[in-house]
Design an enzyme around this catalytic site. Structure first.
Site, short mmCIF file in Angstrom:
data_model
loop_
_atom_site.label_atom_id
_atom_site.label_comp_id
_atom_site.label_asym_id
_atom_site.label_seq_id
_atom_site.Cartn_x
_atom_site.Cartn_y
_atom_site.Cartn_z
N ASP A 86 -6.37 13.12 -25.41
CA ASP A 86 -6.42 11.74 -24.92
C ASP A 86 -5.87 10.88 -26.05
OD1 ASP A 86 -7.00 9.15 -24.31
OD2 ASP A 86 -9.05 9.52 -23.66
N ARG A 129 -2.03 -2.80 -18.44
CA ARG A 129 -3.20 -1.94 -18.29
C ARG A 129 -2.83 -0.83 -17.31
NH1 ARG A 129 -6.43 -4.91 -21.13
NH2 ARG A 129 -8.01 -3.29 -21.25
N LYS A 182 -2.44 0.13 -24.94
CA LYS A 182 -2.88 0.01 -26.34
C LYS A 182 -1.63 0.01 -27.23
CE LYS A 182 -7.50 1.83 -25.51
NZ LYS A 182 -7.57 2.63 -24.27
N THR A 205 -3.80 5.79 -22.04
CA THR A 205 -3.69 4.46 -21.43
C THR A 205 -2.31 3.93 -21.81
OG1 THR A 205 -4.83 3.62 -23.37
CG2 THR A 205 -6.12 3.81 -21.36
N TYR A 262 0.86 -1.20 0.00
CA TYR A 262 0.00 0.00 0.00
C TYR A 262 0.88 1.23 0.00
CZ TYR A 262 -5.02 -0.63 0.32
OH TYR A 262 -6.33 -0.83 0.00
N GLU A 296 -0.53 4.91 -0.62
CA GLU A 296 -1.28 6.13 -0.92
C GLU A 296 -0.38 7.36 -0.80
OE1 GLU A 296 -3.29 3.87 0.94
OE2 GLU A 296 -5.40 4.41 0.60
N1 DSN Z 1 -12.23 0.43 -24.38
C1 DSN Z 1 -11.33 1.27 -25.15
C2 DSN Z 1 -11.35 0.93 -26.59
O1 DSN Z 1 -11.50 -0.24 -26.89
O2 DSN Z 1 -11.19 1.80 -27.43
C3 DSN Z 1 -11.58 2.69 -24.91
O3 DSN Z 1 -11.61 2.93 -23.55
#
Ligand code: DSN
Length: 429
Positions: free
Chosen positions: A190, A225, A219, A216, A45, A47
């Site tokens: 984003d 993640r 991707k 994110t 932990y 925080e």
């Molecule tokens: N779930 C993502 C996507 O597949 O584009 C976006 O958050």
């Protein structure tokens, strides 16, 4: 070690190896990332932020977070980075809370035009606690800047999002900046879907144009993640207090303890993204997508293809997703701009090349894959969605049974498995 879970993980590993993973927001991480993500760092932990934690025992965790933040700052060329957001939506929520007061106007691309839930979609926090105004794409499926400018003038947003989830074209950050400056809005990119393309140079970087970036990490960046928030020099100049505001939005605003295993795995993804081989990877993602799109009769300037199925019939997105899955090809149903059917049973599919490119597939492989996709789509002709809503559930149940028994799909699945099995998957082999 035995558990039902390990059997199921093996089942999923087989799916990932012998199928073609074409959901454009998915990827395969390296063995090093898998190792860090599955490490004992999950036990702790912590925080707070490095040097300012609510718990003891964080000496090593502090070093991990500082190292990760420094890698992010260097890779993107920004003065501040935050790496604790659990995923993209909490990162976007933190930025919205840092920039806006409840009730302020937030503008983003409509979900139906390829935007994201957190950019002002119905039922999402971004439209429940803020006044959401959506801009859209035009008939050419490209962002309509005339409408965007007019909406900004009328509604005076505090924050404008530039970011997409189902948009196959490059983004013109300069045009967004002009509109944001005209109304004094913060401009936030984003980049979740295209971060890997930006780092590799295949797409222009938003850093010179925007105030804040969210992304994110799982991707095209090919990490675990998770998500990051980056503040640009421009953003820091616009609001010298922004760093503290973002920190307070992350904790105590939204989150508790950060996921330290995830932070460590993000660091490894950033190390990997700093290598020359990643540049080649990002460029190849886009080359592959361009070829795949052309073979399927459309265009892509990114990593993804938004494929309209209207020439095959009405409301075929779900049927196509299911038929492709039966053939070992994973994509997702998606609305198309001006959707003629329904958001639940839409008229398109979204597919992309980041995961295939990680496995080493190139342009000639895309031609082959497009061939299989076209053969599968022939099998859904005549399976049009009933116009009457009450008939849809039973109809789709029958369609699934029919497609599951379809011999042509079974044959394609065999061919796909023989092909895909030749390309190794990190962590599986
Ligand atoms: N779930 C993502 C996507 O597949 O584009 C976006 O958050």
């Amino acid at each position: 070690m035995s558990s039902k879970i390990f059997d199921l993980i093996q089942e999923e590993a087989d799916r990932q190896k012998y199928g073609l993973e074409m959901i454009p927001s998915e990827n395969y991480v390296s063995e090093k990332i898998l190792k860090a993500n599955g490490s004992i760092l999950t036990n702790k932990y912590s925080e707070g932020f490095p040097g300012r934690r609510y718990y003891g025992g964080n000496e090593v965790i502090d070093k991990i977070e500082v190292y990760t933040v420094n890698l992010a700052k260097k890779l993107f060329g920004v003065p501040a980075a935050f790496v604790q957001s659990y995923s993209g939506s909490p990162a976007n929520m933190a930025v919205t809370m840092a920039v806006c007061e409840p009730g302020d106007v937030v503008m983003g691309l409509a979900l139906s035009s390829g935007g994201h839930l957190t950019h002002g979609a119905n039922l999402n926090f971004s439209s429940i606690f803020y006044k959401a105004v959506n801009y859209k794409v035009g008939d050419d499926w490209k962002i309509d800047f005339t409408e965007l400018g007019a909406l900004a003038k009328k509604h005076k947003p505090k924050l404008i999002w530039v970011g997409t989830t189902a948009y196959p074209f490059k983004l013109d950050y300069k045009k967004f900046r002009k509109i944001a400056d005209m109304v004094g809005a913060a401009l936030v990119a984003d980049c979740s879907h295209i971060t890997g393309l930006i780092i590799s140079g295949a797409h222009e970087s938003p850093v010179p144009y925007v105030d804040i970036i969210t992304t994110t990490t799982h991707k095209t960046l090919r990490g675990p993640r998770g998500a990051m928030i980056l503040v640009t020099d421009r953003g820091l100049k616009k609001d010298p207090e922004i760093k503290g505001k973002i920190e307070r939005a992350i904790i105590p605003g939204i989150q508790g303890g950060p996921h330290n295993h995830q932070t460590a795995a993000i660091a490894i993804a950033l190390e990997e993204a700093s290598l020359p081989s990643f540049k080649k990877y990002g460029v190849q993602i886009a080359k592959n997508a361009a070829v795949l799109a052309k073979e399927l009769g459309t265009v892509s300037e990114t990593h993804l293809i938004l494929l309209s199925l209207t020439k095959y019939g009405y409301g075929l997105g779900y049927q196509a997703q299911y038929a492709l899955e039966e053939a070992g090809i994973t994509v997702n149903k998606n609305t198309i701009p001006g959707e003629p059917a329904s958001p639940f049973y839409p008229s398109g599919v979204r597919l992309g090349t980041p995961a295939l490119t990680t496995r080493g597939m190139k342009e000639k492989d895309m031609v082959k894959i497009a061939g299989w996709i076209k053969r599968v789509l022939e099998e859904i002709r005549g399976l049009d969605l009933p116009k009457e809503q009450e008939k849809r559930k039973d109809f789709l149940k029958e369609v699934k049974i029919k497609l599951h028994q379809n011999q042509n799909l079974k044959q394609i699945k065999k061919e796909v498995a023989a092909f895909a099995g030749k390309f190794p998957v990190p962590g599986i082999g």
